[in-house]
Every structure is written in C-alpha cells, then in structure tokens.
Design a protein around this motif. Structure first.
Motif, mmCIF file in Angstrom:
data_model
loop_
_atom_site.group_PDB
_atom_site.id
_atom_site.type_symbol
_atom_site.label_atom_id
_atom_site.label_comp_id
_atom_site.label_asym_id
_atom_site.label_seq_id
_atom_site.Cartn_x
_atom_site.Cartn_y
_atom_site.Cartn_z
ATOM 1 N N ASN A 16 1.214 -1.215 -0.074
ATOM 2 C CA ASN A 16 -0.061 0.450 -0.181
ATOM 3 C C ASN A 16 1.052 1.016 -0.059
ATOM 4 O O ASN A 16 1.869 1.479 0.948
ATOM 5 C CB ASN A 16 -0.732 0.237 1.331
ATOM 6 C CG ASN A 16 -2.283 1.135 1.121
ATOM 7 O OD1 ASN A 16 -1.610 1.968 0.681
ATOM 8 N ND2 ASN A 16 -3.419 0.579 1.507
ATOM 9 N N ILE A 17 0.143 2.205 -1.163
ATOM 10 C CA ILE A 17 1.572 3.235 -1.403
ATOM 11 C C ILE A 17 1.269 4.180 -0.113
ATOM 12 O O ILE A 17 2.746 4.876 0.123
ATOM 13 C CB ILE A 17 0.947 3.767 -2.196
ATOM 14 C CG1 ILE A 17 -0.048 4.590 -2.159
ATOM 15 C CG2 ILE A 17 1.312 3.366 -3.505
ATOM 16 C CD1 ILE A 17 -0.886 5.765 -4.123
ATOM 17 N N ASN A 18 0.477 4.148 0.598
ATOM 18 C CA ASN A 18 0.296 4.776 2.357
ATOM 19 C C ASN A 18 0.581 4.004 3.503
ATOM 20 O O ASN A 18 0.148 4.876 4.175
ATOM 21 C CB ASN A 18 -2.212 5.389 2.281
ATOM 22 C CG ASN A 18 -2.074 6.325 0.906
ATOM 23 O OD1 ASN A 18 -1.674 7.211 0.497
ATOM 24 N ND2 ASN A 18 -3.440 5.226 0.069
ATOM 25 N N TYR A 19 1.009 3.022 3.251
ATOM 26 C CA TYR A 19 1.794 2.642 4.615
ATOM 27 C C TYR A 19 2.862 3.699 4.886
ATOM 28 O O TYR A 19 3.269 4.000 3.876
ATOM 29 C CB TYR A 19 2.390 1.693 4.436
ATOM 30 C CG TYR A 19 1.033 0.180 3.780
ATOM 31 C CD1 TYR A 19 -0.141 0.340 4.672
ATOM 32 C CD2 TYR A 19 1.898 -1.442 3.774
ATOM 33 C CE1 TYR A 19 -0.577 -0.970 4.578
ATOM 34 C CE2 TYR A 19 0.912 -2.442 3.502
ATOM 35 C CZ TYR A 19 -0.109 -1.798 3.885
ATOM 36 O OH TYR A 19 -0.670 -2.955 3.505
ATOM 37 N N ASN A 20 3.085 3.270 6.231
ATOM 38 C CA ASN A 20 4.078 4.088 6.997
ATOM 39 C C ASN A 20 5.551 3.512 6.309
ATOM 40 O O ASN A 20 5.694 2.031 5.781
ATOM 41 C CB ASN A 20 4.081 4.835 8.086
ATOM 42 C CG ASN A 20 4.537 3.151 9.277
ATOM 43 O OD1 ASN A 20 5.111 1.890 8.412
ATOM 44 N ND2 ASN A 20 3.689 2.633 10.568
ATOM 45 N N MET A 21 6.772 3.693 6.469
ATOM 46 C CA MET A 21 7.981 3.624 6.285
ATOM 47 C C MET A 21 8.489 2.146 6.871
ATOM 48 O O MET A 21 8.676 1.063 5.270
ATOM 49 C CB MET A 21 8.972 4.298 5.673
ATOM 50 C CG MET A 21 10.736 4.667 5.026
ATOM 51 S SD MET A 21 10.217 3.724 3.589
ATOM 52 C CE MET A 21 9.263 5.019 3.029
ATOM 53 N N LEU A 22 8.264 1.616 7.722
ATOM 54 C CA LEU A 22 7.817 0.968 8.542
ATOM 55 C C LEU A 22 7.479 -0.698 7.684
ATOM 56 O O LEU A 22 8.110 -1.621 7.413
ATOM 57 C CB LEU A 22 8.165 0.409 9.801
ATOM 58 C CG LEU A 22 8.352 -0.008 10.588
ATOM 59 C CD1 LEU A 22 10.048 -0.458 11.081
ATOM 60 C CD2 LEU A 22 8.058 -0.065 11.845
#
Length: 589
Positions: A158-164
C-alpha cells in the motif's frame, strides 16, 4: 550549484518544482538529482526529487539495508528490491496528489528510453524493472508467472503505508522469492541469516535501535543509497547510446568550489590519511589524471586502522570487518594453512629448478681435468666446459583487488585468498604488494594492505579489506603500475581481481572550466580505457593477469580488457589456485 543548462530562470523553475512537491523550502535540488539529457527529463527529476524528500524516510531505509546486508541478505538483490518498490511508491503517490505529473513522466521516460542502445532484462529483477517502466509508459509487457507474481506483490504494498510497513513488505518479498534462489545458486556463500523466514515481525523495527548501526556507519552504504535516492528506475534498465550523447555532458556532475572542497576534506575522514606527501600525489595526478580521468584524484592510504583517522565509527566498522574476515579464515584454518604450504613448496621447487646451472662441454672455456686425457687420444676434443646460468631474473608481484560495493558479499573470501597468496609469496622470498581499489566521487582510493618488503606477519593487514563505492579500473591500474615499473626486479607481474565492468561517475568543479573527461566512466568508455591501460602496462614489460568472478553476461567486456591472459571463475575460493597455476606458467616459460 551550476549545471548543464546554466539558465537562471529554468534552474529556478526546477528548484521551485522540487520545493513545491517536498514542502522543504530550505533545500536546493541535489546536484546528483539534475538530469542532463533534456528539459522534460530535468523537470520530472525535480518533481521526483521533491517527492523522495516528502514520502521516503531515507534514514530508516539506510538502517534497514545496513542491518539486512550485515545479516547475510544478498546486497544486489535487496538494493534492487528497495529501488523498485520505493520508485513505485514515490511515483504513485506524487501522481495521486498531482495527476498532471503523469504527462510529464511520459515525456521524460520517452526521452530517456530513446537514448538506450541496449535494454537489460537478463535477470529476474531486471525484467521486473522493465515491466514497471513499460507499464508506466502505457505498454503491456509479457511476463513469466514468477515475474508477474513479484510485480503484483510489489504493487500490493500500500502506497499509504508508513515506511516501516513498506520495508516489512520488501522483506517478505525477498524471503518468499529470493532467499532460496540465492542459497541455491551461491551455495558457497555463508548466509548468516539462516532462520530469516522465522522473523518475528512484531519486533521488525528492532534494527532502528541497534547501536551497532550508527549514523556514521550507515554512510558505508551511502554510494548505493545515493544511487537509489537520486536517480530514476528507468536509468538502470539500459545502456546509453553514446552516439546520441556526443554533445551532452551526461553524468558529468558539476559542483561549486565550496562543495568540491568539502568532498576532498572527507576523503581522509573515511579512508585514512594518505601515506604519500601532497607533492607526490600531485605528481601522480598530473601524469595519470588525463583524458577520460581529467579532473579525477587519487588517494593512497594504509587504511583507517594503520594511519591517522579521526572517524571513530569508521575505525570501529573496519575493526569489526577485519575480525569477521579473520573469523571466516579460522573456520577452515587447517585447509588454508595447507594451501599456503602447498603454494610455497610448489613455487620453491620451480624457482630452485629454474635457478640451477647447466654444464656444457666445449672446445674452449674452463678445462675439465678428468677429460684432459682426450686431448691427444680422442677425436672428441671437448675437454673444456662452460656453466650456463639458467637464472631468469627476480620476480615482483602486485595483487590489485576490486574493493567496490559489488564485492561486498565476497569480502571474507577475497581477503582469505589474497592472504594465502601474499603469505606464500613472502615465505618464498618474492616481493609482493596487495592493494584494494574503489572510488568515492572523483577520488580513486588505493588502500595498501601489504607492501613489497613487509614481513609475513603484516600479511594479516589484508583482513582489513572491505568494500564500498564504485570502481575506476583504468586509473587504478595506471597508478599502481607507476610504482611497479620502478622496481629493480626483471620480472614484474600484476594480478587484478574484479567481479564486474568498470563503473564510476565524473565530477567537474564548474561548467566554465575546461573539463575534457568523457561522460560517466561506464560502458564502452570505461572498457576501452581499462583495456588501453592493460596493454600499456604490457608494453612496458609488466605481465598482467585478469581474474574475473562476476556475471557471465559481462564476460565479453573482460575478454576485451585482458585478452588471452584472462581467467573466469565462479568460485572465489579458487583465486589462490588460479594465481598459483599462472605463476608456475610464467616462471617455467
């Protein structure tokens, strides 16, 4: 900073684009993020550079990569996975926020791809990269089932995930598709992360808190990270057509005087103080840094452990790498010691045999008392003798090790094999020197692990070998040969171990100066230059052997460089055996 267009209004527009996207108005677009092939590409680079700053936590990415590579992940594979995934996320998010960017991307990609004369798609991830680029251009590439699954899994992050969460997704893709492939194809490589499929993802973020990977140590993978964070994915899928860029300064990076000085100040900080004086280095640079190497520099050092270095983190890193290399050596110490003795005894036998004298009887020379009676009683009047000296002269050997980032997974093996050779040669009495070479911006770093007259004990310095940066092979060979040719020994030998084609960038101080260097040091330019240096060394009486351990698709380039004196091996453990056979051949013939 000035760059190729040198137009204030356009330069200002580029910076404004980057500022608008990133929201960070106190940062100019980085010098490495400005493209040189067309204005459309430059505009898109500006957009993507701003998006990288906004959407990617590069600090976290660096910590993740250092952690995983230190735990046995294949460096090239994980770097490519990170590049593809982050490129997809950054482009998707910026287009989602600003739909008009998609049209600019189409024009930019079209300009870049039109300059390629060769597209790389020989391996799994290269095909995956190619698929992403073609789909971005509105095309529909045919893919195998495996490649399609990898592409889909990357898109599923998901492109809206946080970087972790994004890094977690990358980790799962690596473990699902590449761990078995790498272990199967490279079963000679010790993978430390054997239980990696059992990672507890609840503690996935632990790498962020490990003291082992400090900010300074993360700079050791800085070159690879910069490649990802300052270039587009499309750049890595093909080779530029040189004919299309005759009037372009592609990949020649221009920096101002202040930035230039900062770069030079950092060299000793990361690699240790030079063992040559400034005047000696200047003399070498004046003689060798010409044509394709115009404006380049060289740095001769004994490394951070044996020369002055204020970077305590770098000292800690190299100390740990040395301990790791020695530990791997000791795992099979009996075998390695046996190989040292075997090589030593083999060379001794040949040297003794070749240095023996042959007695030839003749009708003049020194009289042979037990043949004197033949003078009046036999038609065979050869009562004299001459001793023919078979001495072929003394030998001196340089071993030049590719220490660029692409060798990182072989560090312990390369160090071990070089140690075996250097120790055996020293015990036999053949002067030898071991040097590692790599590039940092416009500097070619030459790290001397062992000098010609060092005692056997000092061969252990070879275990300080570590890999980072690029490789400018032609300049390294040229600089090493200068010292080798000045030696008194009659037989001079240079052995070069490398695992890939020469690859480096070009730095210029400003666009107003006369910089005669070629674009970047890669492709045909780098191959031709390195081949010329090898031939020039041979013309000067140096025997040059190339030992190649890289990919089969790069074999032709190595053949062009080294000609007949060239050996290809997939197993770096055979390096000492190869050198042994070569030396025997040289001494006997």
């Amino acid at each position: 900073m000035k760059w190729i267009y040198n137009e204030y209004e356009f330069d200002n527009r580029v910076n404004n684009l980057s500022w608008t996207i990133s929201g960070k108005y106190n940062e100019d677009i980085d010098i490495l993020e400005k493209d040189y092939s067309s204005k459309d590409v430059s505009l898109y680079f500006a957009i993507i550079s701003g998006a990288r700053r906004k959407y990617v936590d590069w600090d976290m990415v660096k910590k993740y990569l250092v952690n995983r590579i230190n735990h046995g992940y294949d460096k090239e594979t994980i770097l490519n996975l990170v590049q593809i995934t982050l490129n997809n996320i950054v482009e998707s998010k910026v287009i989602q926020d600003r739909p008009g960017v998609e049209d600019i991307r189409q024009k930019a990609y079209k300009d870049i791809v039109s300059n390629f004369n060769k597209i790389y798609e020989n391996e799994i991830l290269e095909k995956v990269k190619y698929a992403f680029i073609l789909e971005s251009m509105g095309k529909h590439p045919a893919l195998s089932g495996l490649n399609r699954r990898i592409v889909n899994d990357i898109k599923d992050i998901n492109i809206n995930y946080n970087m972790l969460e994004v890094l977690k997704g990358i980790d799962e893709i690596y473990l699902n598709y590449f761990e078995k492939i790498i272990n199967k194809s490279e079963n000679n490589i010790d993978i430390n992360y054997k239980n990696s499929k059992e990672i507890d993802f609840d503690t996935f973020s632990n790498f962020m808190y490990e003291e082992l990977y400090s900010e300074e140590e993360e700079k050791l993978v800085e070159n690879e990270i910069n490649e990802i964070s300052s270039s587009m994915l499309v750049e890595s899928i093909g080779e530029i057509n040189k004919a299309n860029l005759k009037n372009s300064s592609n990949r020649v990076i221009y920096v101002d005087e202040e930035t230039s000085n900062k770069i030079y100040e950092k060299i000793e900080y990361y690699y240790g103080k030079a063992f040559l004086s400034k005047s000696e280095i200047k003399k070498i640079e004046t003689k060798n840094c010409r044509n394709v190497h115009e404006g380049c520099r060289v740095h001769f050092t004994d490394g951070v452990l044996r020369s002055e270095c204020k970077n305590i983190f770098q000292v800690k890193y190299v100390t740990r790498q040395k301990e790791n290399n020695i530990s791997k050596y000791r795992d099979n110490i009996k075998i390695h010691k046996r190989n040292i003795n075997k090589l030593k005894e083999s060379l001794l036998r040949i040297l003794i045999q070749e240095s023996s004298k042959s007695r030839v009887y003749s009708d003049c020379g020194n009289i042979c008392a037990n043949r004197a009676w033949r003078a009046s009683r036999s038609n065979n009047n050869k009562i004299f003798y001459k001793d023919i000296d078979n001495e072929k002269g003394r030998y001196v050997i340089d071993i030049l090790l590719d220490a660029s980032g692409s060798q990182s997974r072989n560090q312990a093996m390369v160090a071990t094999q070089a140690y075996i050779i250097a120790t055996a040669l020293t015990l036999v009495g053949i002067p030898n020197r071991v040097i590692g070479f790599s590039s940092f911006l416009d500097y070619t770093i030459l790290r001397r692990f062992k000098d010609y007259n060092d005692e056997v004990k000092k061969s252990e310095n070879i275990f300080e070998y570590f890999c980072a940066g690029n490789n400018r092979d032609g300049l390294a060979i040229k600089s090493v040969c200068e010292n080798l040719i000045s030696r008194d020994e009659e037989n001079k030998i240079l052995i070069v171990l490398s695992d890939g084609k020469p690859n480096d960038i070009k730095i210029g101080k400003d666009t107003q100066r006369s910089i005669r260097g070629e674009m970047s040091y890669r492709g045909n330019i780098a191959i031709k230059d390195t081949a010329n240096e090898v031939r020039r060394a041979r013309q000067r009486g140096i025997l040059v052997l190339g030992v190649f351990t890289g990919k089969e698709n790069e074999l032709e380039a190595e053949r062009l460089i080294y000609g007949n004196d060239f050996i290809y091996t997939k197993n770096i453990d055979r390096f000492s055996d190869i050198v042994s056979m070569y030396l025997k051949k040289i001494i006997i013939n």
